[in-house]
Design a protein around this motif. Structure first.
Motif, mmCIF file in Angstrom:
data_model
loop_
_atom_site.group_PDB
_atom_site.id
_atom_site.type_symbol
_atom_site.label_atom_id
_atom_site.label_comp_id
_atom_site.label_asym_id
_atom_site.label_seq_id
_atom_site.Cartn_x
_atom_site.Cartn_y
_atom_site.Cartn_z
ATOM 1 N N GLN B 278 35.471 29.242 16.943
ATOM 2 C CA GLN B 278 35.151 27.806 16.931
ATOM 3 C C GLN B 278 34.312 27.420 15.718
ATOM 4 O O GLN B 278 34.414 26.317 15.216
ATOM 5 C CB GLN B 278 34.376 27.393 18.191
ATOM 6 N N HIS B 279 33.453 28.333 15.287
ATOM 7 C CA HIS B 279 32.632 28.027 14.112
ATOM 8 C C HIS B 279 33.497 28.059 12.857
ATOM 9 O O HIS B 279 33.441 27.156 12.029
ATOM 10 C CB HIS B 279 31.466 29.008 13.988
ATOM 11 N N LEU B 280 34.324 29.100 12.759
ATOM 12 C CA LEU B 280 35.201 29.227 11.591
ATOM 13 C C LEU B 280 36.063 27.970 11.463
ATOM 14 O O LEU B 280 36.319 27.474 10.370
ATOM 15 C CB LEU B 280 36.098 30.453 11.723
ATOM 16 N N ALA B 281 36.474 27.433 12.622
ATOM 17 C CA ALA B 281 37.319 26.249 12.615
ATOM 18 C C ALA B 281 36.627 25.083 11.916
ATOM 19 O O ALA B 281 37.283 24.245 11.311
ATOM 20 C CB ALA B 281 37.663 25.854 14.045
ATOM 21 N N GLY B 282 35.307 25.057 11.983
ATOM 22 C CA GLY B 282 34.586 23.916 11.434
ATOM 23 C C GLY B 282 34.256 24.024 9.965
ATOM 24 O O GLY B 282 33.843 23.051 9.341
ATOM 25 N N MET B 283 34.397 25.234 9.374
ATOM 26 C CA MET B 283 33.958 25.375 7.980
ATOM 27 C C MET B 283 34.959 26.089 7.094
ATOM 28 O O MET B 283 34.687 26.328 5.926
ATOM 29 C CB MET B 283 32.582 26.066 7.899
ATOM 30 N N SER B 284 36.132 26.409 7.646
ATOM 31 C CA SER B 284 37.039 27.256 6.872
ATOM 32 C C SER B 284 37.675 26.528 5.692
ATOM 33 O O SER B 284 38.262 27.168 4.831
ATOM 34 C CB SER B 284 38.113 27.859 7.779
ATOM 35 N N THR B 285 37.542 25.193 5.619
ATOM 36 C CA THR B 285 38.079 24.524 4.436
ATOM 37 C C THR B 285 37.032 24.419 3.317
ATOM 38 O O THR B 285 37.268 23.758 2.312
ATOM 39 C CB THR B 285 38.638 23.118 4.761
ATOM 40 N N SER B 286 35.889 25.072 3.511
ATOM 41 C CA SER B 286 34.897 25.117 2.429
ATOM 42 C C SER B 286 35.517 25.839 1.228
ATOM 43 O O SER B 286 36.295 26.771 1.395
ATOM 44 C CB SER B 286 33.653 25.885 2.892
ATOM 45 N N LYS B 287 35.122 25.419 0.035
ATOM 46 C CA LYS B 287 35.729 26.016 -1.164
ATOM 47 C C LYS B 287 35.280 27.455 -1.367
ATOM 48 O O LYS B 287 36.072 28.321 -1.687
ATOM 49 C CB LYS B 287 35.357 25.215 -2.422
ATOM 50 N N CYS B 288 33.978 27.674 -1.205
ATOM 51 C CA CYS B 288 33.458 29.034 -1.407
ATOM 52 C C CYS B 288 32.540 29.375 -0.237
ATOM 53 O O CYS B 288 31.603 28.640 0.053
ATOM 54 C CB CYS B 288 32.688 29.108 -2.736
ATOM 55 N N ILE B 289 32.852 30.479 0.421
ATOM 56 C CA ILE B 289 32.101 30.860 1.619
ATOM 57 C C ILE B 289 31.349 32.161 1.370
ATOM 58 O O ILE B 289 31.920 33.159 0.936
ATOM 59 C CB ILE B 289 33.047 31.026 2.826
ATOM 60 N N VAL B 290 30.037 32.109 1.637
ATOM 61 C CA VAL B 290 29.205 33.299 1.496
ATOM 62 C C VAL B 290 28.642 33.631 2.873
ATOM 63 O O VAL B 290 28.174 32.732 3.583
ATOM 64 C CB VAL B 290 28.041 33.045 0.512
ATOM 65 N N ALA B 291 28.705 34.896 3.254
ATOM 66 C CA ALA B 291 28.186 35.291 4.559
ATOM 67 C C ALA B 291 27.201 36.429 4.424
ATOM 68 O O ALA B 291 27.423 37.360 3.651
ATOM 69 C CB ALA B 291 29.329 35.719 5.477
ATOM 70 N N VAL B 292 26.118 36.315 5.175
ATOM 71 C CA VAL B 292 25.151 37.407 5.238
ATOM 72 C C VAL B 292 24.966 37.756 6.703
ATOM 73 O O VAL B 292 24.634 36.890 7.521
ATOM 74 C CB VAL B 292 23.797 36.999 4.606
ATOM 75 N N ASN B 293 25.226 39.011 7.047
ATOM 76 C CA ASN B 293 25.118 39.431 8.439
ATOM 77 C C ASN B 293 24.828 40.923 8.465
ATOM 78 O O ASN B 293 25.281 41.661 7.605
ATOM 79 C CB ASN B 293 26.434 39.137 9.173
ATOM 80 N N LYS B 294 24.060 41.331 9.472
ATOM 81 C CA LYS B 294 23.709 42.749 9.505
ATOM 82 C C LYS B 294 24.863 43.618 10.041
ATOM 83 O O LYS B 294 24.899 44.814 9.834
ATOM 84 C CB LYS B 294 22.431 42.992 10.300
#
Lengths: 388, 330, 251
Positions: B278-294
């Motif tokens: 559901q979260h990915l659905a809301g931001m997947s059209t962003s041009k550049c995606i950066v993720a930080v996760n452990k």
């Protein structure tokens, strides 16, 4: 958290009606939204999530298949599906609802007087009053006929003495349905837990059903009015009728636990990469996953057919035994396989299969052990009782 | 075709035209260009918009129509909707474009329904032919699928997701025309009694060019301060995952996802977000995606262009530092 | 007054959506449709109004294929009094057509003081049906409401807009669209689920006419190029910033 997706390879869903699906979905949402967020904590702490009781009552899950007295009156199949969803969350939570509904409300409803029903059932349906079921004794598990607990008439009262063990909900109950011998015959008695001489103490050190209360009930000269006898209870077979009702729920419940383990294992196997490919793409892992979905599918169909027979009023005790025996076994095996697929993660509370596995070891044994159910089915097909 | 006529509603907030409206104007110019001629009509509504309407000329409309009744302060969906519909009725455009901000989403369906035509909302791309007929792409199922839609009705009413198309300046010689509504404040069925504006100069989440977003990995509401500092550094707006909003750490308005806001910033930075579908659905059209996760297995890494596996409480301050250094170096 | 709630069946928000191979729609195989989550807020609010004595009847109306009946029954189990289903087997129906069909069904009811809709469906997510319906029916419309107080002939509502919130007074009858935060929808009680079966359920026809818009094609989202893990921990930050500046060119 990842959403729960119940496996349903054979579209058993299509064999349910709208109402059954709706009841299942309601309980499924309740479990996802209310049980899952707290269950890890309670299992770890070894506490029952009492805070859920009012909402469980309000939903109508307590004694849901009984008619009248504030009970919902759903079909047996719907009741079973409800148990399936509850046990998807935790066997301990399902046990609470099983005991309250099938082992306490059901005997009051079936063997009780009108006064007893009026007094207890509405308050138990809302969860305001909690009950437990005392049949098993420290020295008499699979063979309840050796029961030592006695009731003796004394004027207007009965005096009860004896010990019951492995009693779910024991120390949180307002009333216990105690099975005791009165003049050599097994009868059911309503024993309020605040009566002098009645003690409930929890059994410590469990590594299974940790989110459930398991107690020992000790009765030393407990005096109850004669009106507390369940008038229509008649011998050990009355107690066994209660167990059949509970076992029916377990046959469905176990499917839920297995579905939870499968869902988790499948998700994990698809996400986790080793040797540059997902675990799910390895033959040995697929074989385990297929074993699980195979057994779950058979278990679903077994449970559904059992539900339909119960609703038709034709179900036999050995059919319930066969389903309880098979489904709990396959659920336990599924939990073990899931744990295996999850590797080290499988032994942590972050994942659920380890908790289910530990729980199912108890479910395998209670309400008639795996082997006792084999003997029940064995007696049916051969005509020879092999219990002793 | 030369009778292609695209009407663009230009939204004003805090005395400025929204960037999304300029994007829509630019898109209208492209539609008219492809049709080999026609006209673009910009429409601005509300008390005081006449003062800034001239700014629109830089984006090439053939005409600018202003309706600025003194009783219309701020946005009122009913008033704005009726005014734009009245202008559209007299202008008879072949298409109407609106930016799909929340106000644009509120306005456009009212206009379309008043004209008796349907609508395609929150489109991320528009294609058009020589007759000015549009074929629009809109994400559906929260971006899990994209629908290409052709509208049979005329005018073709379309709202365009902010940040979906570029802004292009163009020659515009238009004079500003003024029209009056046929109705007054007393004719409205609803009245705005009070407006509580957020105390921020930050771009709204749906329109922000840069978004810094936090999830359950932040462990508590108090830790969002490190994200706010990072956001401050790069002029980003802060968003959140549903888990965080459900836990009460951030307001509903901050939620990105299928049951929250859909965003398409140039840069999205997600911290401690696992990446629920559901979260990915809301931001997947962003041009550049950066993720930080452990967790190296977190699904968000599959959606990300760049990822860092690590403790966000170490990575975020380091990133803020590094970005400050970059800015200092100019 | 009567309160009408518009309900749609949608795939759950956590469902995996597969586009049918011919691009005509989604593959519905195995999808368990649910009541649109925003419509749930609307149903909850309507039932609360009834419980508070502000509404005498709650009618749920849906437009869609036959299995829309299941989600209307969900709404009945939450406490609505009766349901109306406008049958529509078209795979895709544009927002104006849905609004017209709803307006037609609502027009057949007398004494409707309030129409509640979800702000959007989570499948088509147009956010258009509520305001379109209001415009067609000649009612006022406030979108994205998070608080509703029904008074005498008017309703005071609080709505959330971008960067601001508003207190609004709207004349009744009106259409309000429900935003998350309006309430916490209840679970349907088992007893209510059983009762729902006996509540009135009517079907209506509506002549939709020629399609006003068509889906030419439904495609899966464009594949993103596989991202790269820049590194572990804060040590990877300088490299990340370099990539954002030089490769992605977003700084």
């Amino acid at each position: 958290m990842d959403p729960y997706e119940a496996p349903d390879l054979y579209r058993v869903d299509e064999m349910l009606d709208d109402e059954e699906r709706q009841i299942r979905d309601t309980v499924r949402s309740f479990v996802s939204e209310k049980v899952m967020p707290v269950i890890e904590h309670h299992f770890d702490a070894g506490t029952f999530p009492k805070e859920l009781i009012p909402e469980i009552g309000e939903l109508g899950l307590l004694g849901a298949n009984l008619e009248g007295y504030g009970c919902a009156g759903v079909s047996s199949t719907a009741y079973g599906l409800m148990m399936q969803e509850l046990e998807r969350g935790d066997s301990g939570v399902r046990s609470f609802v099983s005991v309250q509904g099938s082992l306490v409300m059901y005997p009051i409803h079936t063997f009780g007087s009108d006064e007893q029903k009026e007094q207890w059932l509405p308050a138990m349906a809302t969860g305001e009053k909690i009950g437990c079921f005392g049949l098993t004794e420290p020295d008499h598990g699979s063979d309840p006929s050796g029961m030592e607990t006695r009731a003796v008439a004394d004027g207007d009262e009965f005096v009860l003495n004896g010990t019951k063990r492995w009693i779910t909900n024991g120390s949180i109950s307002h009333v216990a349905i105690v099975w005791a011998k009165l003049d050599g015959q097994v009868r059911g008695f309503l024993v309020e837990t605040d009566r002098p001489g009645f003690t409930a103490r929890d059994i410590p050190g469990k590594w299974s059903l940790r989110a459930s209360v398991t107690s020992e009930l000790i009765m030393e000269d407990v005096r109850i009015p004669k009106s507390n006898l369940l008038p229509k209870s008649d011998g050990l077979k009355s107690a066994l009728m209660c167990l059949n009702s509970a076992r029916f729920g377990i046959a469905f419940g176990a499917v839920g636990a297995a579905q939870a383990c499968f869902d988790e294992a499948l998700r994990y196997a698809k996400a986790r990469t080793q040797f540059d490919k997902p675990l799910a793409a390895f033959q040995l892992v697929q074989n385990k996953l297929v074993w699980m979905v195979n057994e779950i599918t058979k278990g679903q169909l077994l449970a559904l057919r059992l539900g339909r027979m119960k609703d038709a009023g034709t179900v036999k005790h050995y059919q319930i035994s066969l389903a309880k025996r098979n489904n709990v076994w396959m659920a336990l095996e599924s939990a073990r396989k899931a744990r295996d697929i999850l590797g080290a993660s499988g032994v942590t509370y972050e994942y659920h299969c380890g908790r289910h596995m530990a729980n199912l070891e108890s479910v395998y044994t209670y309400e008639g052990t795996h082997d006792i159910h084999a003997l029940i089915v064995g007696q049916q097909i051969t005509g020879s009782a092999a219990f002793a | 075709m030369a009778d292609t006529k695209v009407l663009v509603f230009c939204e004003v907030q805090r005395g400025r035209f929204k960037k999304g409206s300029l994007e829509a104007l630019s898109e209208a110019k492209r539609i008219v260009g492809k049709a080999g001629g026609g006209s673009v009509v910009a429409v601005a509504v509300g008390n005081g918009v006449g003062d800034i309407a001239g700014e629109l000329k830089a984006y090439g409309p053939d005409r600018v129509i202003v309706c600025a009744p003194d009783w219309l302060e701020g946005y009122n969906g009913e008033a704005h909707g009726r005014i734009v519909a009245e202008i559209a009725k007299s202008e008879a455009p072949t298409a109407i474009l609106v930016t799909a901000t929340l106000d644009g989403k509120d306005l456009a369906p009212r206009v379309a329904a008043a004209l008796g035509v349907t609508i395609a909302t929150d489109c991320t791309a528009i294609d058009s032919d020589g007759d000015g007929r549009l074929s629009v792409v809109r994400p559906v199922y929260a971006g899990k699928a994209y629908a290409t839609i052709k509208i049979a009705d005329t005018p073709q009413v379309v709202s365009l997701r902010p940040n979906s198309v570029p802004v292009a300046e163009a020659e515009g010689a238009a004079a500003v025309e003024t029209v009056e509504p046929s109705f007054g404040a007393g004719d409205l069925r609803y009245t705005v009694k009070a407006v509580n504006a957020a105390k921020t100069e930050k771009a709204d989440l749906t329109e922000a060019d840069r978004v810094v977003s936090g999830g359950r990995g932040l462990k508590g509401p108090e830790h969002f301060s490190i994200l706010e500092e990072l956001a401050e550094t790069i002029g980003a707006t802060v968003g959140a995952s549903r888990a965080v909003v459900d836990a009460g750490w951030r307001p509903h308005a901050d939620q990105i996802g299928q049951t929250g806001k859909t965003i398409a910033p140039t840069l999205y930075l997600g911290f401690g977000i696992s990446g629920a579908i559901q979260h990915l659905a809301g931001m997947s059209t962003s041009k550049c995606i950066v993720a930080v996760n452990k967790d190296p297995e977190a699904p968000i890494f599959k959606a990300a262009d760049y990822g860092i596996v690590g403790d966000l409480f170490e990575v975020v301050p380091a990133l803020t530092e590094e970005l400050k250094k970059l800015q200092a170096d100019g | 007054m009567k309160v009408v709630v518009c309900c749609k069946r949608v795939p759950p928000t956590d469902a995996r959506i597969k586009v049918a191979s011919d691009g005509s729609g989604i593959d519905e195989e195995g999808v368990q449709f649910v009541l649109n989550p925003y419509d749930e807020f609307a149903v909850e609010e309507a039932v609360k109004l009834k419980e508070a004595g502000k509404a005498e009847e709650v009618i749920v109306v849906g437009v869609g294929p036959a299995d829309t009946a299941a989600v209307l029954k969900n709404a009945l189990a939450m406490g609505a009094d009766r349901a109306v289903l406008v049958k529509d087997d078209a795979g895709y129906r544009d927002p104006l057509s849905i609004a017209r069909a709803l307006a037609d069904a609502i027009g057949a009811e007398e004494g409707v003081g309030l129409v509640l809709c979800g702000r959007q469906s989570v499948d088509q997510q147009s956010l258009a049906v509520g305001p379109m319906l209001a415009t067609i029916a000649g009612m006022g419309c406030v979108m994205d409401v998070v608080k509703v107080e029904v008074g005498d002939g008017t309703a005071s509502v609080h709505r959330e807009a971008e960067g601001r919130s508003e207190d609004i007074e709207v004349k009744l009858p009106a259409v309000l669209t429900a935003q998350r935060g309006l309430n916490e929808p209840r679970y349907a009680k088992l007893k209510e689920i059983l009762k729902a079966k006996k509540k009135p359920f009517a079907e209506r026809e509506f002549d939709f006419g020629e399609p006003r818009a068509t889906i030419e094609k439904l495609s899966p989202p464009p594949e993103r190029q596989a991202g790269k893990i820049v590194g572990d921990g804060p040590g990877a930050v300088p490299e990340l910033v370099k990539l954002l500046r030089d490769e992605a060119k977003v700084l």
